[in-house]
Design a protein around this motif. Sequence first.
Motif, PDB file in Angstrom:
ATOM      1  N   ASP A  24      93.524  78.990 113.068  1.00 24.29           N
ATOM      2  CA  ASP A  24      93.931  79.724 111.864  1.00 24.29           C
ATOM      3  C   ASP A  24      94.683  81.008 112.175  1.00 24.29           C
ATOM      4  N   ASN A  33      91.557  81.004 103.471  1.00 27.98           N
ATOM      5  CA  ASN A  33      90.383  80.419 102.835  1.00 27.98           C
ATOM      6  C   ASN A  33      90.681  79.186 102.000  1.00 27.98           C
ATOM      7  N   LYS A  35      91.782  75.421 101.729  1.00 31.17           N
ATOM      8  CA  LYS A  35      91.958  74.234 102.544  1.00 31.17           C
ATOM      9  C   LYS A  35      92.792  73.196 101.823  1.00 31.17           C
ATOM     10  N   LYS A  36      92.530  72.994 100.547  1.00 29.33           N
ATOM     11  CA  LYS A  36      93.166  71.902  99.845  1.00 29.33           C
ATOM     12  C   LYS A  36      93.202  72.204  98.354  1.00 29.33           C
ATOM     13  N   SER A 114      83.283  69.610  98.638  1.00 31.62           N
ATOM     14  CA  SER A 114      83.119  71.061  98.830  1.00 31.62           C
ATOM     15  C   SER A 114      83.747  71.510 100.141  1.00 31.62           C
ATOM     16  N   ASP A 115      83.524  70.739 101.216  1.00 31.15           N
ATOM     17  CA  ASP A 115      84.102  71.087 102.516  1.00 31.15           C
ATOM     18  C   ASP A 115      85.620  70.994 102.502  1.00 31.15           C
ATOM     19  N   GLN A 116      86.168  69.933 101.901  1.00 36.20           N
ATOM     20  CA  GLN A 116      87.618  69.749 101.875  1.00 36.20           C
ATOM     21  C   GLN A 116      88.327  70.826 101.066  1.00 36.20           C
ATOM     22  N   ASN A 118      86.983  73.762 100.243  1.00 32.00           N
ATOM     23  CA  ASN A 118      86.469  75.087 100.593  1.00 32.00           C
ATOM     24  C   ASN A 118      85.987  75.846  99.358  1.00 32.00           C
ATOM     25  N   ALA A 119      85.191  75.176  98.537  1.00 36.73           N
ATOM     26  CA  ALA A 119      84.693  75.773  97.298  1.00 36.73           C
ATOM     27  C   ALA A 119      83.273  75.280  97.039  1.00 36.73           C
ATOM     28  N   GLN A 120      82.513  76.077  96.326  1.00 35.39           N
ATOM     29  CA  GLN A 120      81.152  75.704  95.963  1.00 35.39           C
ATOM     30  C   GLN A 120      81.135  75.131  94.553  1.00 35.39           C
ATOM     31  N   TRP A 131      84.474  72.369  90.616  1.00 38.18           N
ATOM     32  CA  TRP A 131      84.910  73.356  91.591  1.00 38.18           C
ATOM     33  C   TRP A 131      86.143  74.058  91.027  1.00 38.18           C
ATOM     34  N   VAL A 133      89.472  75.528  92.396  1.00 40.02           N
ATOM     35  CA  VAL A 133      90.248  75.458  93.630  1.00 40.02           C
ATOM     36  C   VAL A 133      91.653  75.971  93.369  1.00 40.02           C
TER      37      VAL A 133
END
Length: 164
Positions: A24, A33, A35-36, A114-116, A118-120, A131, A133
């Motif tokens: 990064d 921060n 990701k997608k 969530s991982d893809q 990058n959000a809760q 989410w 995003v």
Amino acid sequence: MKIAIVVAGLIVVAIAALVAIQPDFLKPASLANVKKSDILGFSPGMTSEETSKVITQRRYRCRQLRDTYTLECAVDGAKVTIDSDAVDARHPIWRVHAELTNPGPQDAAVKSISDQFNAQPTKDAREGWIWIVGRGLRLSYDGAALTLVDEAEEARRGKDGSRR
């Protein structure tokens, strides 16, 4: 002259090592921060021209529904519906909906999403998991389908009571 070449070589090697250790490093801080913010390459705000490029580059099979600015695509075992604005001359996407044929266990899917992105997530009784995003985009997952929507456009459409 030789010293300058050696110093330049050392700088290049040092930057390459830093990028190898921390990929990064070269990303702008504004993207660190994020990701997608797309589903299979489609994202709200993309113009019809950008959408066509994605379809061509990825060799997706899509068809436009009669008398609408809605595309249906068969992509990687999912049925993807792309809704675009009919009035705006650039026909930007305002919603992407992907019906998954084999989503697997919901807990694993929620963690993966969530991982893809990058959000809760938050849990909603009507829409399932939600989410936030990207900039003003809402992603929802109900266990069988993902929907990515431009919140401002959806609110405007809801207020107008029509789909333009």
